[in-house]
Design an enzyme around this catalytic site. Structure first.
Site, short mmCIF file in Angstrom:
data_model
loop_
_atom_site.label_atom_id
_atom_site.label_comp_id
_atom_site.label_asym_id
_atom_site.label_seq_id
_atom_site.Cartn_x
_atom_site.Cartn_y
_atom_site.Cartn_z
N ASP A 199 19.11 -11.28 -0.91
CA ASP A 199 18.07 -11.82 0.36
C ASP A 199 17.93 -10.95 1.37
O ASP A 199 19.07 -10.76 2.21
CB ASP A 199 18.84 -13.22 0.63
N HIS A 203 -4.26 -0.76 -8.01
CA HIS A 203 -3.85 -0.27 -9.40
C HIS A 203 -5.30 0.23 -10.13
O HIS A 203 -5.39 0.86 -11.25
CB HIS A 203 -3.11 -1.38 -9.89
N HIS A 240 -10.40 -3.15 -4.93
CA HIS A 240 -11.11 -2.53 -6.01
C HIS A 240 -12.76 -2.15 -5.88
O HIS A 240 -12.87 -0.96 -6.41
CB HIS A 240 -10.88 -3.46 -7.16
N LYS A 246 -14.63 -15.32 -9.59
CA LYS A 246 -13.94 -16.04 -10.40
C LYS A 246 -14.64 -17.09 -11.09
O LYS A 246 -15.59 -17.40 -10.92
CB LYS A 246 -12.58 -16.49 -9.87
#
Length: 486
Positions: A83, A175, A237, A333
């Protein structure tokens, strides 16, 4: 082909019990270990859950039946429960230093923060308190997107982190930049005269960038509902793909020269006007024949949420090469497919001689496909047999995995490998982050001038009707995905 193996590091992955770690990070690391691309570097998975290493392996399903290389990954895998707000940083540091010594890492440490960005600074402070950011050896840190929630928060975060790290040590992850075809855009454009000579406003009518997802908010609703689709996808992106498409030839392939060229594009993006932006939110519908909930019925989403799950807009890049060439973007989406494409639509010249070609099929198109089947698809005209004026759209197709095999590096595989090598090419520089947030902040401020009534599109369809009108009012049409390989 020889494998470039970076020098040994201790790789510390924070947030290692999360969904991203299970679905993307651990499989990528397994591929790297299987290919021998990270040597004997120990991998320390760090999470708050007080479990043993073996329990962690079972919970995250690190087994050969799940993905190739899992058994080899286990040999280099460690788990540490901590933690960062409560536990002793010096005790943690001692464990890492002993691990570094045992594996001849010479205090080379690579920190990967797969954490919400509000935890970036606390995690870095924890490492610093234990003395892990100082001393001999390379120290580098990778931050998952998003870097901030807007320009103001990103600037604050940057100021905090640069008190602990210099820019050379920081690797901001998107990514998508690790995808092989994204890297190949540079080769496609600048190593092929047939394309580079037409990559300008005298030959190109417009450019379309589409990132479509069939899935909904899933298990990310707690983050997604506070961010929305523009902050989640467009700022990262979409704008990075657009920058690579529109950038000038870099001075060299040095990472800084490439990032300089991208920054120029991001800095020259024109603000979107109110009539050229559409936001949307999906309602219930059918995806692949299965009934799905609307966004407001998803788990952890407020019943009156006004968070956008779709965005479409038109913008321009204010450089000589792209004067008067519109860039159309749409992303969302629960759409009618799962694909990512950059479509470069060339000027129509056929109508001067051939009057019988089909309406809306009169442009040659260069499609750069990033998903699901990476490749380049060129659509052009040929004459139908036994006619003179009747044209047929034909295509040439380059499929990346078909040519180079299915074992080409996946995005996160490249991210980890380049991080350990110390190569910044596929990572985002601070000035790119600034320019991207500046653009998306303005985009959202402009979009709220509309009085949206959500939901305004059906799950499993192509998005709001207004997004179709956005491009059709310019006498153009959205291109749909073609030649998908299942």
């Amino acid at each position: 082909m020889s494998v470039e193996v970076p020098k040994n590091h201790v790789l510390l992955v924070f947030g290692a019990t999360g969904d991203l770690a299970q679905k993307k990070l651990l499989p990528a690391l397994a591929r790297l270990v299987r290919k021998g691309k990270i040597g004997e570097s120990p991998i320390v998975c760090i999470g708050r859950r007080n479990i043993s290493r073996d329990e962690y392996i079972d919970i995250m399903d690190v087994h050969e039946g799940t993905y190739a290389g899992a058994e080899q990954l286990k040999e280099q895998l460690h788990y540490y429960s901590v933690d960062i707000k409560e536990d002793d940083p010096e005790e943690f540091a001692q464990f890492i230093q002993e691990l570094s010594h045992d594996h001849n890492c010479n205090d080379n440490l690579a920190f990967y923060f797969a954490l919400p960005n509000v935890l970036f600074k606390p995690a870095a402070d924890f490492l610093n308190a234990g003395g892990l950011l100082n001393g001999p050896g390379d120290k580098k840190v990778a931050f998952e997107k998003p870097f901030g929630q807007d320009l103001e928060s990103a600037q604050e975060l940057h100021e905090q982190l640069t008190q602990l790290f210099n820019e050379e040590q920081i690797y901001r992850v998107d990514h998508y930049l690790g995808k092989e075809l994204i890297e190949n855009v540079l080769v496609f454009r600048f190593a092929n005269a047939m394309f580079e000579h037409i990559w300008c406003n005298s030959c190109i009518d417009h450019v379309q960038v589409t990132l479509a997802e069939e899935f909904g908010a899933g298990g990310r609703a707690d983050y997604y509902d506070t961010a929305g689709h523009v902050r989640d996808v467009v700022q990262s992106h979409i704008l990075q793909a657009l920058a690579l498409t529109a950038m000038e030839r870099p001075a060299s392939l040095d990472p800084e020269d490439i990032r300089d060229a991208k920054h120029i594009v991001l800095n020259q993006l024109q603000p979107v006007t109110s009539e050229n932006v559409v936001l949307g939110q999906y309602g219930s519908g059918k995806v692949k024949g299965e009934q799905v909930n609307g966004y407001r019925q998803e788990e952890d989403v407020p019943a009156d949420s006004n968070t956008e799950t779709f965005a479409a807009f038109k913008t321009y890049v204010d450089t000589d090469r792209w004067q008067n060439v519109p860039f159309y973007v749409r992303t969302g989406k629960r759409l009618d497919g799962n694909y990512v494409e950059i479509n470069v639509v060339l000027n129509d010249i056929s109508s001067q001689l051939f009057e019988e070609h089909p309406q809306l099929a009169n442009h040659d198109v260069i499609r750069i496909r990033l998903k699901p089947d990476e490749g380049i698809h060129i659509q052009f005209h040929t004459k139908q047999p036994e006619t003179r004026k009747r044209l047929e759209l034909t295509s040439m197709d380059f499929c990346y995995p078909c040519t180079f095999g299915t074992d080409t590096p996946e995005a996160y595989e490249s991210v980890f490998h380049e991080l350990l090598k110390g190569d910044h090419t596929i990572f985002v520089r601070w000035d790119e982050i600034q320019a991207s947030w500046r653009f998306t902040d303005t985009l959202l401020q402009t979009a709220v001038q509309h009085d949206y009534t959500f939901p305004n599109y059906t799950a499993g369809k192509g998005g709001p009707e207004a997004a179709i009108n956005l491009i059709e009012k310019d006498k153009r049409t959205w291109l749909t995905v073609e030649n998908k390989r299942e």
